[in-house]
Design a protein around this motif. Structure first.
Motif, PDB file in Angstrom:
ATOM      1  N   LEU A 136      64.064  28.939  44.551  1.00  0.00           N
ATOM      2  CA  LEU A 136      62.756  28.132  44.731  1.00  0.00           C
ATOM      3  C   LEU A 136      61.864  28.743  45.877  1.00  0.00           C
ATOM      4  N   GLY A 137      62.573  29.252  46.840  1.00  0.00           N
ATOM      5  CA  GLY A 137      61.634  30.111  47.892  1.00  0.00           C
ATOM      6  C   GLY A 137      60.927  31.170  47.103  1.00  0.00           C
ATOM      7  N   ALA A 138      61.448  31.963  45.960  1.00  0.00           N
ATOM      8  CA  ALA A 138      60.954  32.914  45.412  1.00  0.00           C
ATOM      9  C   ALA A 138      59.429  32.415  44.673  1.00  0.00           C
ATOM     10  N   THR A 139      59.887  31.391  44.153  1.00  0.00           N
ATOM     11  CA  THR A 139      58.565  30.865  43.212  1.00  0.00           C
ATOM     12  C   THR A 139      57.661  30.245  44.030  1.00  0.00           C
ATOM     13  N   LEU A 140      58.029  29.516  45.308  1.00  0.00           N
ATOM     14  CA  LEU A 140      56.774  29.198  46.216  1.00  0.00           C
ATOM     15  C   LEU A 140      56.226  30.285  46.743  1.00  0.00           C
ATOM     16  N   ILE A 141      56.789  31.254  47.268  1.00  0.00           N
ATOM     17  CA  ILE A 141      56.216  32.478  47.747  1.00  0.00           C
ATOM     18  C   ILE A 141      55.304  33.201  46.781  1.00  0.00           C
ATOM     19  N   ALA A 142      55.688  33.421  45.549  1.00  0.00           N
ATOM     20  CA  ALA A 142      54.872  33.997  44.502  1.00  0.00           C
ATOM     21  C   ALA A 142      53.561  33.144  44.217  1.00  0.00           C
ATOM     22  N   SER A 143      53.921  32.039  44.153  1.00  0.00           N
ATOM     23  CA  SER A 143      52.780  31.123  43.642  1.00  0.00           C
ATOM     24  C   SER A 143      51.794  30.843  44.695  1.00  0.00           C
ATOM     25  N   GLY A 144      52.322  30.486  46.034  1.00  0.00           N
ATOM     26  CA  GLY A 144      51.321  30.729  47.317  1.00  0.00           C
ATOM     27  C   GLY A 144      50.566  31.924  47.372  1.00  0.00           C
ATOM     28  N   VAL A 145      50.972  33.268  47.248  1.00  0.00           N
ATOM     29  CA  VAL A 145      50.366  34.364  47.470  1.00  0.00           C
ATOM     30  C   VAL A 145      49.379  34.754  46.118  1.00  0.00           C
ATOM     31  N   SER A 146      49.803  34.041  45.011  1.00  0.00           N
ATOM     32  CA  SER A 146      48.955  34.401  43.789  1.00  0.00           C
ATOM     33  C   SER A 146      47.648  33.299  44.055  1.00  0.00           C
ATOM     34  N   VAL A 147      47.878  32.134  44.464  1.00  0.00           N
ATOM     35  CA  VAL A 147      46.730  31.288  44.535  1.00  0.00           C
ATOM     36  C   VAL A 147      45.910  31.770  45.687  1.00  0.00           C
ATOM     37  N   LEU A 148      46.133  32.381  46.684  1.00  0.00           N
ATOM     38  CA  LEU A 148      45.246  32.796  47.688  1.00  0.00           C
ATOM     39  C   LEU A 148      44.708  34.253  47.125  1.00  0.00           C
ATOM     40  N   LEU A 149      45.381  34.993  46.297  1.00  0.00           N
ATOM     41  CA  LEU A 149      44.685  36.059  45.733  1.00  0.00           C
ATOM     42  C   LEU A 149      43.771  35.947  44.675  1.00  0.00           C
ATOM     43  N   ILE A 150      44.168  34.562  44.002  1.00  0.00           N
ATOM     44  CA  ILE A 150      43.020  34.270  42.977  1.00  0.00           C
ATOM     45  C   ILE A 150      41.723  33.764  43.735  1.00  0.00           C
ATOM     46  N   TRP A 151      41.728  33.208  44.919  1.00  0.00           N
ATOM     47  CA  TRP A 151      40.880  32.774  45.763  1.00  0.00           C
ATOM     48  C   TRP A 151      39.964  33.971  46.325  1.00  0.00           C
ATOM     49  N   VAL A 152      40.601  34.910  46.784  1.00  0.00           N
ATOM     50  CA  VAL A 152      39.893  36.208  47.192  1.00  0.00           C
ATOM     51  C   VAL A 152      39.270  36.847  46.027  1.00  0.00           C
ATOM     52  N   SER A 153      39.685  36.714  44.886  1.00  0.00           N
ATOM     53  CA  SER A 153      39.122  37.536  43.734  1.00  0.00           C
ATOM     54  C   SER A 153      37.886  36.633  43.286  1.00  0.00           C
ATOM     55  N   PHE A 154      37.788  35.388  43.597  1.00  0.00           N
ATOM     56  CA  PHE A 154      36.444  34.788  42.868  1.00  0.00           C
ATOM     57  C   PHE A 154      35.368  34.314  44.066  1.00  0.00           C
ATOM     58  N   VAL A 155      36.036  34.105  45.234  1.00  0.00           N
ATOM     59  CA  VAL A 155      35.022  33.662  46.346  1.00  0.00           C
ATOM     60  C   VAL A 155      33.819  34.530  46.397  1.00  0.00           C
ATOM     61  N   ASP A 156      32.641  33.826  46.518  1.00  0.00           N
ATOM     62  CA  ASP A 156      31.453  34.756  46.882  1.00  0.00           C
ATOM     63  C   ASP A 156      30.948  35.079  45.350  1.00  0.00           C
ATOM     64  N   ASN A 157      31.756  35.161  44.328  1.00  0.00           N
ATOM     65  CA  ASN A 157      31.253  35.299  43.109  1.00  0.00           C
ATOM     66  C   ASN A 157      31.126  34.169  42.088  1.00  0.00           C
ATOM     67  N   SER A 158      32.219  33.622  41.906  1.00  0.00           N
ATOM     68  CA  SER A 158      32.163  32.297  41.045  1.00  0.00           C
ATOM     69  C   SER A 158      31.886  30.943  41.921  1.00  0.00           C
ATOM     70  N   PHE A 159      32.162  31.031  43.092  1.00  0.00           N
ATOM     71  CA  PHE A 159      31.680  29.906  43.904  1.00  0.00           C
ATOM     72  C   PHE A 159      31.491  30.333  45.240  1.00  0.00           C
ATOM     73  N   ALA A 160      30.875  29.513  46.038  1.00  0.00           N
ATOM     74  CA  ALA A 160      30.772  30.194  47.495  1.00  0.00           C
ATOM     75  C   ALA A 160      31.806  29.785  48.517  1.00  0.00           C
ATOM     76  N   TRP A 161      31.840  30.604  49.417  1.00  0.00           N
ATOM     77  CA  TRP A 161      32.730  30.650  50.663  1.00  0.00           C
ATOM     78  C   TRP A 161      32.961  29.145  51.289  1.00  0.00           C
ATOM     79  N   ALA A 162      32.029  28.467  51.509  1.00  0.00           N
ATOM     80  CA  ALA A 162      31.635  27.006  51.988  1.00  0.00           C
ATOM     81  C   ALA A 162      31.688  26.176  50.621  1.00  0.00           C
ATOM     82  N   SER A 163      32.703  25.710  49.950  1.00  0.00           N
ATOM     83  CA  SER A 163      32.612  25.202  48.835  1.00  0.00           C
ATOM     84  C   SER A 163      33.905  24.146  48.430  1.00  0.00           C
ATOM     85  N   TRP A 164      33.624  23.284  47.624  1.00  0.00           N
ATOM     86  CA  TRP A 164      34.913  22.339  47.323  1.00  0.00           C
ATOM     87  C   TRP A 164      36.075  23.403  46.730  1.00  0.00           C
ATOM     88  N   GLN A 165      35.615  24.258  45.770  1.00  0.00           N
ATOM     89  CA  GLN A 165      36.403  25.172  45.310  1.00  0.00           C
ATOM     90  C   GLN A 165      37.457  26.020  46.320  1.00  0.00           C
TER      91      GLN A 165
END
Length: 523
Positions: A211-240
């Motif tokens: 469970l811990g492994a899944t949560l860590i991998a998922s949490g890090v993945s979601v944040l890295l997805i945000w870093v990859s797309f922010v200021d490109n596909s959507f703005a820093w200050a946005s609902w996304q």
């Protein structure tokens, strides 16, 4: 070959250690190389697989994401199961992902294959360090860490050079950026089979924190997805941004709660809370940002601002590679001789900061001789800090926790590099856009219908890239300054000469939040 043989001081035992290191370093080299060798070939790759700009980003991000997310999981597994078997499994996964990448026909297939490849890369990078820690005491490890640091840094920075040569060679083609790793990985697998024989410490009632492994991998993945797309596909200050950030932080908060209550946590919080580990994590974040940033943005600068080919751009980074190799070898030997590590961490972090600051004043006409000096400083800084922050942590924990401790520091270094490259890349893109627009307006060339291939426009773009690269390295210098602070705040300790902490010190570690004093007394 047993532990006592490996850790002896005789010339024969040193040859045996180097024999074991041959397979370990080859596995590390080929796995790290795979993350950077495609950078020079990406435009051609995306064109051939009919990919989009979003897929262009994800060909790189997919590997970095799975590498970062799985690193602590591999580290914890290494504390529970055979390190040799796990390392070979990671090589097999890497090869499967590499083959799939090389035969991909669409952008989606390539991204999925690169994600699988990243799982193997995460295992190889974490387990090589853990295996070395299991056979060489910290005091002796300094002389060998030069090979480790040199291998990691050379493959990271030299990858674009090799990729450029492959792309510029007409009879090879971009698919060989992947295929070239397969025979090297196979040789590493069989070298490990013949040379690496680690004692297997069997433990009863082993529990894996899935469970811990899944949560860590998922949490890090979601944040890295945000870093990859922010200021490109959507703005820093946005609902996304709000939705993705809140989701990622919620997953990591849940992971923190699970790790606190788990019997066998993937990331032991007792280790992370220790002063040495916490400061090493901070320093590794900064070094990761500077190292990956230097590799990615200098190559881009030489090509887009100075008009060099991919091969020439790679060759121009030789001063940085030379600095890494020289500093890691010299510092490693001096650390083994003196048993002290803090002075070298401070010096290396300071050199890294000075080098990044020097690159922060370049433009599209800076003489190459001047560029060589700060690149040399950056290389020396990386060579003196990259593996030594990990070594500082390994010195403070018992052998049974060496996997989790090592992979935790490596995880944050990879995370720093991934986030750093994404954020600095966004800054670079914005600065280039603004600089190009300003230059066109000043030259009276703004407006529709302008020929982007005209000499005047190309010169404006080169100027914009030169100025933007300088801004990126000034931010890297600020990040590197955090490594200086972390190194200064580390407690001065002598590296121990034993593989494990004495039994009484191990008990003290379990009873106290910070084992640094116990480590000093044991040495």
């Amino acid at each position: 070959m047993n532990e006592s043989t490996l850790t002896g001081a005789s010339p024969t035992s040193q040859r045996q250690v180097l024999k074991v290191l041959s397979g370990l370093l080859l596995a590390l080299f080929v796995s790290t190389l795979s993350s950077t060798v495609v950078s020079s070939a990406l435009p051609k790759i995306i064109e051939d697989v009919h990919g989009t700009q979003t897929q262009y980003t994800w060909v790189v991000t997919a590997t970095l994401l799975t590498t970062t997310a799985t690193t602590p999981i591999w580290g914890k597994l290494a504390d529970l199961f055979s390190k040799k078997t796990l390392l070979q499994v990671s090589i097999v996964i890497f090869v499967l992902g590499t083959v799939a990448s090389g035969i991909s026909q669409t952008g989606g297939q390539l991204i999925a294959a690169r994600a699988l490849q990243g799982v193997g890369v995460g295992g190889a990078q974490a387990l090589v360090q853990i295996a070395i820690a299991a056979i060489i005491p910290p005091r002796e490890r300094g002389r060998y860490s030069a090979y480790l640091s040199g291998t990691t840094s050379t493959s990271t920075i030299g990858g674009p050079l090799l990729g450029g040569v492959i792309v510029d060679t007409s009879w090879l083609g971009w698919r060989w950026c992947f295929f070239i790793a397969i025979p090297l990985a196979a040789v590493a697998f069989f070298l490990l089979q013949r040379t690496l024989n680690l004692p297997l410490l069997r433990r009863e009632n082993v529990q894996i924190d899935y469970l811990g492994a899944t949560l860590i991998a998922s949490g890090v993945s979601v944040l890295l997805i945000w870093v990859s797309f922010v200021d490109n596909s959507f703005a820093w200050a946005s609902w996304q941004t709000a939705a993705i950030l809140s989701g990622g932080l919620a997953l990591l908060a849940a992971a923190l709660w699970v790790e606190k209550h788990a019997t066998e946590p993937i990331v032991p919080l007792a280790i992370v809370r220790q002063r040495t580990t916490a400061l090493a994590i901070l320093g590794s974040l900064a070094v990761g940002t500077a190292m990956f940033g230097a590799s990615v943005f200098l190559i881009q600068y030489f090509q887009l601002s100075r008009g060099r080919t991919p091969t020439e751009a790679g060759l121009l980074t030789i001063p940085m590679m030379a600095g890494i190799l020289i500093a890691s070898i010299v510092a490693g030997r001096l650390i083994s001789r003196s048993g002290k590590i803090k002075p070298f961490l401070i010096s290396g972090a300071a050199l890294l900061t000075v080098g990044c600051a020097g690159l922060g004043v370049i433009d599209n006409k800076t003489p190459m001789v001047f560029l060589a000096v700060p690149m040399l400083c950056v290389g020396m800084g990386v060579g003196m800090t990259l593996q030594n922050f990990v070594l500082a942590v390994q010195n403070t924990v018992p052998l049974k926790d060496i996997g989790a401790a090592s992979s935790t520091v490596t995880f944050f270094r990879s995370l720093g590099g991934t986030i750093g490259v994404a954020v600095l890349g966004a800054v670079l893109a914005r600065q280039v856009e603004d600089g190009t627009a300003s230059g066109l307006a000043s030259a009276g060339l703004s407006g529709a219908g302008q020929n982007s291939n005209s000499p005047a426009v190309q010169e404006i773009i080169r100027v914009a890239y030169g100025d933007a690269t300088a801004q990126v390295f000034l931010l890297s210098a600020a990040a590197a300054l955090l490594a200086v602070i972390a190194a200064v705040l580390l407690k001065p300790v002598n590296l121990r000469s034993s593989l494990d902490l004495p039994e009484k010190t191990d008990k003290a570690v379990a009873a106290a939040p910070d084992p640094d004093q116990g480590t000093r007394s044991s040495t």
